[in-house]
Motif scaffolding. Sequence first.
Motif, PDB file in Angstrom:
ATOM      1  N   THR A 175      -6.256   5.988  -3.241  1.00  8.20           N
ATOM      2  CA  THR A 175      -5.628   6.388  -1.981  1.00  8.20           C
ATOM      3  C   THR A 175      -4.850   5.253  -1.336  1.00  8.20           C
ATOM      4  O   THR A 175      -3.738   5.446  -0.831  1.00  8.20           O
ATOM      5  N   LEU A 176      -5.425   4.040  -1.349  1.00  8.37           N
ATOM      6  CA  LEU A 176      -4.875   2.927  -0.582  1.00  8.37           C
ATOM      7  C   LEU A 176      -4.159   1.885  -1.431  1.00  8.37           C
ATOM      8  O   LEU A 176      -3.472   1.019  -0.887  1.00  8.37           O
ATOM      9  N   GLY A 177      -4.351   1.944  -2.746  1.00  4.91           N
ATOM     10  CA  GLY A 177      -3.713   0.967  -3.617  1.00  4.91           C
ATOM     11  C   GLY A 177      -4.666  -0.125  -4.052  1.00  4.91           C
ATOM     12  O   GLY A 177      -5.710  -0.362  -3.439  1.00  4.91           O
ATOM     13  N   ALA A 178      -4.295  -0.825  -5.105  1.00  2.42           N
ATOM     14  CA  ALA A 178      -5.160  -1.842  -5.712  1.00  2.42           C
ATOM     15  C   ALA A 178      -5.360  -3.052  -4.826  1.00  2.42           C
ATOM     16  O   ALA A 178      -6.318  -3.805  -5.005  1.00  2.42           O
ATOM     17  N   ALA A 179      -4.473  -3.253  -3.857  1.00  4.77           N
ATOM     18  CA  ALA A 179      -4.554  -4.463  -3.035  1.00  4.77           C
ATOM     19  C   ALA A 179      -5.616  -4.374  -1.936  1.00  4.77           C
ATOM     20  O   ALA A 179      -5.970  -5.388  -1.331  1.00  4.77           O
ATOM     21  N   ALA A 180      -6.127  -3.181  -1.654  1.00  4.03           N
ATOM     22  CA  ALA A 180      -7.113  -3.021  -0.586  1.00  4.03           C
ATOM     23  C   ALA A 180      -8.389  -3.798  -0.922  1.00  4.03           C
ATOM     24  O   ALA A 180      -8.891  -3.721  -2.045  1.00  4.03           O
ATOM     25  N   THR A 181      -8.907  -4.545   0.045  1.00  2.00           N
ATOM     26  CA  THR A 181     -10.115  -5.360  -0.200  1.00  2.00           C
ATOM     27  C   THR A 181     -11.122  -5.305   0.944  1.00  2.00           C
ATOM     28  O   THR A 181     -12.320  -5.317   0.718  1.00  2.00           O
ATOM     29  N   GLY A 182     -10.674  -5.284   2.184  1.00  2.00           N
ATOM     30  CA  GLY A 182     -11.568  -5.399   3.332  1.00  2.00           C
ATOM     31  C   GLY A 182     -12.053  -4.062   3.850  1.00  2.00           C
ATOM     32  O   GLY A 182     -12.387  -3.166   3.089  1.00  2.00           O
TER      33      GLY A 182
END
Length: 244
Positions: A175-182
Motif C-alpha cells: 500500500t505504502l511502498g518499500a520505503a515505509a519504515t516508521g
Amino acid sequence: MTSSTRQMVLLDAADLARVREVPMFHHMDGDVAAAVLAGALPKRWERGVGVIGQGDPADAFYVILEGWVKLYRLLPDGSEAVVSVMTAGESFAEAVTFIGGRFPVAADTVTECRLLRIEASTLRAAMKADGRVAIALLASIAHHTETLSEQVELIKALAAPQRVADFLVGNARRTLGAAATGRVSLKLPYDKALIARRLGMTPESFSRALATLRGRGVTVSRDAVEIASLSRLEGFSRETGDAG
C-alpha cells in the motif's frame, strides 16, 4: 456472469502498466503481449461474486487490475480450503486454461474488482504463433509455485503472531511502498475471517495473535491498523520460533 459485471471499458495506460506487473507479461515484448491480450476487455465485478467455479470448463484466465480475489477448494463437508488471496498485478488460472480440462479451484471476489478475462482460444493461438508465449507461461507457473511454497513455509515455520505480522508488513509495503519504515496507518484489505483462513489459523487464533501484537506496537480497530514501527514489526516477523 453477465449480470454480475458492469459496463466494459478499454485498456488504458494504467491498466497496461498493471498487466506488466503480472509475471507472465513482465518481460514479454509488446507485440507478443498484444497478441495474448487481443480482444480482452476489463470488467468491473461486485464484491462476493463467483468468477470461476470449481469443476467449470477452463475456458479463460484472469488478470486482476483492481481489488482482491479468493481462490479456494470446496471440501466434501461444504467448507472452504483457501488456496490463495490475490490482488492487483496478479493472475490466476493461466496454466489450466492452456492445458484445458476443468478448473481445480473456485474463485470469488472478496472486494469490488476489475478483472481482465483472456480467452483460452486467444492464449493457445498466441502460443502457437510465437514460442515466447510458452516461455512466459512457464515463468508464470514458476512464480505461482514459488508463492505457494512460501505460503506453506510461512504456516509451518512461523508462530501465529509472526504470520499476522508478516501479513501486515506485506500489506503495508504493497500500500505504502518499500520505503515505509516508521509509524504507518492502513486498512485491512479484506475481512478478518478470510485473513485468518489465508494464514492457516482459526478466527480465535487470529484474534489472540492481534492481541499479542499490541506489545509490538500494533493497534487494530475494526479494519483500521496502526503500526508504531513498520521496521520493528518486520524484524519480529522474521524471527524463528515454533509455529502455532
